[in-house]
Enzyme design. Structure first.
Site, PDB file in Angstrom:
ATOM      1  N   CYS A 115       0.820  -1.218   0.000  1.00 31.84           N
ATOM      2  CA  CYS A 115       0.000   0.000   0.000  1.00 31.84           C
ATOM      3  C   CYS A 115       0.853   1.266   0.000  1.00 31.84           C
ATOM      4  O   CYS A 115       0.323   2.366  -0.155  1.00 31.84           O
ATOM      5  CB  CYS A 115      -0.922   0.006   1.213  1.00 31.84           C
ATOM      6  N   HIS A 255      -3.151   6.843   4.136  1.00 31.25           N
ATOM      7  CA  HIS A 255      -3.612   5.616   3.474  1.00 31.25           C
ATOM      8  C   HIS A 255      -4.944   5.217   4.105  1.00 31.25           C
ATOM      9  O   HIS A 255      -5.124   5.290   5.324  1.00 31.25           O
ATOM     10  CB  HIS A 255      -2.571   4.510   3.667  1.00 31.25           C
ATOM     11  N   ASN A 285     -10.272   0.018   0.982  1.00 32.31           N
ATOM     12  CA  ASN A 285      -8.811   0.107   0.901  1.00 32.31           C
ATOM     13  C   ASN A 285      -8.379  -0.198  -0.534  1.00 32.31           C
ATOM     14  O   ASN A 285      -8.508  -1.332  -0.993  1.00 32.31           O
ATOM     15  CB  ASN A 285      -8.214  -0.902   1.884  1.00 32.31           C
TER      16      ASN A 285
HETATM   17  O1  UT7 Z   1      -3.637  -1.609   3.867  1.00 37.00           O
HETATM   18  C1  UT7 Z   1      -2.670  -2.440   4.440  1.00 37.00           C
HETATM   19  C2  UT7 Z   1      -2.782  -2.455   5.873  1.00 37.00           C
HETATM   20  N1  UT7 Z   1      -4.039  -3.040   6.282  1.00 37.00           N
HETATM   21  C3  UT7 Z   1      -4.331  -2.981   7.548  1.00 37.00           C
HETATM   22  O2  UT7 Z   1      -3.571  -2.388   8.281  1.00 37.00           O
HETATM   23  C4  UT7 Z   1      -5.576  -3.648   8.018  1.00 37.00           C
HETATM   24  C5  UT7 Z   1      -5.469  -3.791   9.512  1.00 37.00           C
HETATM   25  N2  UT7 Z   1      -6.518  -4.562  10.137  1.00 37.00           N
HETATM   26  C6  UT7 Z   1      -7.806  -4.175  10.260  1.00 37.00           C
HETATM   27  O3  UT7 Z   1      -8.229  -3.191   9.692  1.00 37.00           O
HETATM   28  C7  UT7 Z   1      -8.688  -4.959  11.198  1.00 37.00           C
HETATM   29  O4  UT7 Z   1      -7.892  -5.843  11.927  1.00 37.00           O
HETATM   30  C8  UT7 Z   1      -9.826  -5.739  10.498  1.00 37.00           C
HETATM   31  C9  UT7 Z   1     -10.886  -4.800   9.971  1.00 37.00           C
HETATM   32  C10 UT7 Z   1      -9.262  -6.568   9.360  1.00 37.00           C
HETATM   33  C11 UT7 Z   1     -10.498  -6.680  11.481  1.00 37.00           C
HETATM   34  O5  UT7 Z   1     -10.991  -5.947  12.593  1.00 37.00           O
HETATM   35  P1  UT7 Z   1     -10.687  -6.420  14.088  1.00 37.00           P
HETATM   36  O6  UT7 Z   1     -11.383  -5.487  14.964  1.00 37.00           O
HETATM   37  O7  UT7 Z   1      -9.191  -6.524  14.205  1.00 37.00           O
HETATM   38  O8  UT7 Z   1     -11.394  -7.817  14.152  1.00 37.00           O
HETATM   39  P2  UT7 Z   1     -10.742  -9.258  14.433  1.00 37.00           P
HETATM   40  O9  UT7 Z   1      -9.896  -9.686  13.272  1.00 37.00           O
HETATM   41  O10 UT7 Z   1     -10.117  -9.252  15.786  1.00 37.00           O
HETATM   42  O11 UT7 Z   1     -12.022 -10.148  14.459  1.00 37.00           O
HETATM   43  C12 UT7 Z   1     -13.034  -9.974  15.460  1.00 37.00           C
HETATM   44  C13 UT7 Z   1     -14.199 -10.881  15.131  1.00 37.00           C
HETATM   45  C14 UT7 Z   1     -13.778 -12.320  14.863  1.00 37.00           C
HETATM   46  O12 UT7 Z   1     -14.764 -13.179  15.392  1.00 37.00           O
HETATM   47  P3  UT7 Z   1     -14.534 -13.883  16.822  1.00 37.00           P
HETATM   48  O13 UT7 Z   1     -13.268 -14.696  16.667  1.00 37.00           O
HETATM   49  O14 UT7 Z   1     -14.382 -12.754  17.802  1.00 37.00           O
HETATM   50  O15 UT7 Z   1     -15.762 -14.689  17.003  1.00 37.00           O
HETATM   51  C15 UT7 Z   1     -13.830 -12.421  13.340  1.00 37.00           C
HETATM   52  O16 UT7 Z   1     -14.087 -13.720  12.889  1.00 37.00           O
HETATM   53  O17 UT7 Z   1     -14.861 -10.422  13.954  1.00 37.00           O
HETATM   54  C16 UT7 Z   1     -15.006 -11.518  13.040  1.00 37.00           C
HETATM   55  N3  UT7 Z   1     -15.002 -11.001  11.688  1.00 37.00           N
HETATM   56  C17 UT7 Z   1     -16.114 -10.595  11.064  1.00 37.00           C
HETATM   57  N4  UT7 Z   1     -17.415 -10.567  11.459  1.00 37.00           N
HETATM   58  C18 UT7 Z   1     -18.313 -10.100  10.584  1.00 37.00           C
HETATM   59  C19 UT7 Z   1     -13.941 -10.800  10.873  1.00 37.00           C
HETATM   60  N5  UT7 Z   1     -14.361 -10.263   9.710  1.00 37.00           N
HETATM   61  C20 UT7 Z   1     -15.715 -10.134   9.804  1.00 37.00           C
HETATM   62  C21 UT7 Z   1     -16.704  -9.671   8.931  1.00 37.00           C
HETATM   63  N6  UT7 Z   1     -17.975  -9.650   9.360  1.00 37.00           N
HETATM   64  N7  UT7 Z   1     -16.420  -9.180   7.709  1.00 37.00           N
END
Ligand code: UT7
Length: 331
Positions: A115, A255, A285
């Site tokens: 990115c 970004h 993104n």
């Molecule tokens: O551009 C390059 C750089 N990119 C980044 O820096 C991206 C960085 N990461 C993020 O933006 C975030 O980590 C995400 C948006 C990808 C995820 O958000 P989060 O708050 O970190 O969620 P998580 O990965 O800790 O997941 C929390 C829960 C999980 O369920 P459990 O294990 O708590 O039951 C996931 O399975 O949310 C669940 N989950 C979803 N639920 C509904 C993950 N994706 C989804 C979804 N819809 N799309």
């Protein structure tokens, strides 16, 4: 000292809008979750039948930047493209775009820096201008992430979108322009965000077909924490090097990965969100394209005034991250 000055900006996104509601029909997710955790409401998806290849998207963005700059393509000395989704492994997207816009005397090439591809490209362009090896350069960021997304993986497919942004950089006349750029990478953490396509596997066995090549893999949570730290640190470094405080910054073009990352970075820097331009609610993104698209929108909305100090900061696969401070000259 001569430095690079942006004299034109342009952007282009595909026509097709993919909303959160539509995504709910594809994977187990909800509009509420996506907005609360990311700030994204919709994204654009390119279509091959509508001539929206990587080179096509970039060409549209580049031509707009060239038009605003009031120059002709044949005057360009370089075409530099930040992308991880070129149409072909080779030749470069840069050469395809060069041909489409008629930049026949330019040296054209791609930069692969996740990115941060646009800021890496901008830095190379700025340095070429400072070294007086080039006078007029088209720098682009373009992605068709929809071609490498795993549409069954809800943790990534809701985040990404397609698009292109561009700037024309020329040698500064009145001294305004890029004050400094800063780049860093850390390959130790490459496996937090990568494409599963591994070239060395392909000739050895047909079993690799089952690996679903080209799919994007991400450890979002660990990446999130690094993103906030790296963005805040490199933006602070850029301010320090120019003897500036965060109060001196007129507008931040970050970004656009996640609204929570952007807010945390702004808080760490002590910059109010009113000074931060965001458009990820509409595009998600778009990797390398996100900064030049946002810059072009801010520019065309009249948000960038002569003499304004613009701070740009990026973070992505590699890991790579970067920042730039520009003393804006109206264009
Ligand atoms: O551009 C390059 C750089 N990119 C980044 O820096 C991206 C960085 N990461 C993020 O933006 C975030 O980590 C995400 C948006 C990808 C995820 O958000 P989060 O708050 O970190 O969620 P998580 O990965 O800790 O997941 C929390 C829960 C999980 O369920 P459990 O294990 O708590 O039951 C996931 O399975 O949310 C669940 N989950 C979803 N639920 C509904 C993950 N994706 C989804 C979804 N819809 N799309």
């Amino acid at each position: 000292m001569t430095r690079g000055k942006i004299i034109g900006t342009g952007s282009f996104v595909p026509e097709r809008i993919l909303s959160n509601d539509e995504l709910q029909l594809i994977v187990d997710t909800s509009d509420e979750w996506i907005i609360r955790r990311t700030g994204i409401k919709e994204r654009r998806i390119a279509s091959k039948v509508k001539d929206e290849s990587t080179a096509d998207l970039a060409t549209q963005a580049g031509l707009k930047a060239i038009e605003m700059a009031g120059v002709t393509s044949s005057d360009l000395d370089m075409v530099i493209v930040g992308t991880v989704t070129p149409d072909r492994q080779f030749p470069s997207a840069g050469c395809m775009i060069q041909s489409k816009i008629g930049a026949f005397k330019a040296a054209a090439f791609d930069v692969s820096a996740g990115c941060s591809g646009f800021l890496y490209g901008l830095t190379m362009a700025h340095n070429a201008i400072k070294a007086e090896t080039a006078e007029l350069i088209l720098v682009l960021g373009v992605e068709r992430l929809s071609t490498i997304v795993n549409w069954q993986d809800r943790s990534t497919c809701v985040l990404l979108g397609d698009g292109a942004g561009a700037v024309v950089l020329s040698a500064s006349g009145n001294g305004r322009g890029i004050m400094s750029t800063h780049l860093q990478s850390d390959g130790t953490f490459w496996d937090l965000l990568y494409s599963s396509y591994e070239r060395s596997l392909l000739p050895q066995s047909l079993e690799c077909i089952d690996l679903k090549p080209f799919q994007l893999k991400m450890e979002g949570n660990r990446l999130f924490k690094r993103a906030v730290g790296c963005l805040s640190e490199i933006a602070s470094r850029a301010l320090r090097q120019n003897n500036l405080s965060s109060k001196d910054i007129s507008i931040v073009i970050p970004h656009q990965a996640n609204i929570r990352i952007i807010m945390a970075m702004a808080e760490n820097l002590g910059i109010p969100m009113e000074k931060v331009y965001t458009n990820l609610d509409r595009y998600g993104n778009t990797s390398s394209a996100s900064i030049p698209i946002a810059l072009d929108e801010a520019n065309r909305q009249g948000l960038l005034k002569d003499g304004d100090l613009v701070l740009m900061a990026s973070f992505g696969a590699g890991l790579t991250w970067g920042a730039a401070i520009i003393e804006w000259a109206a264009c």
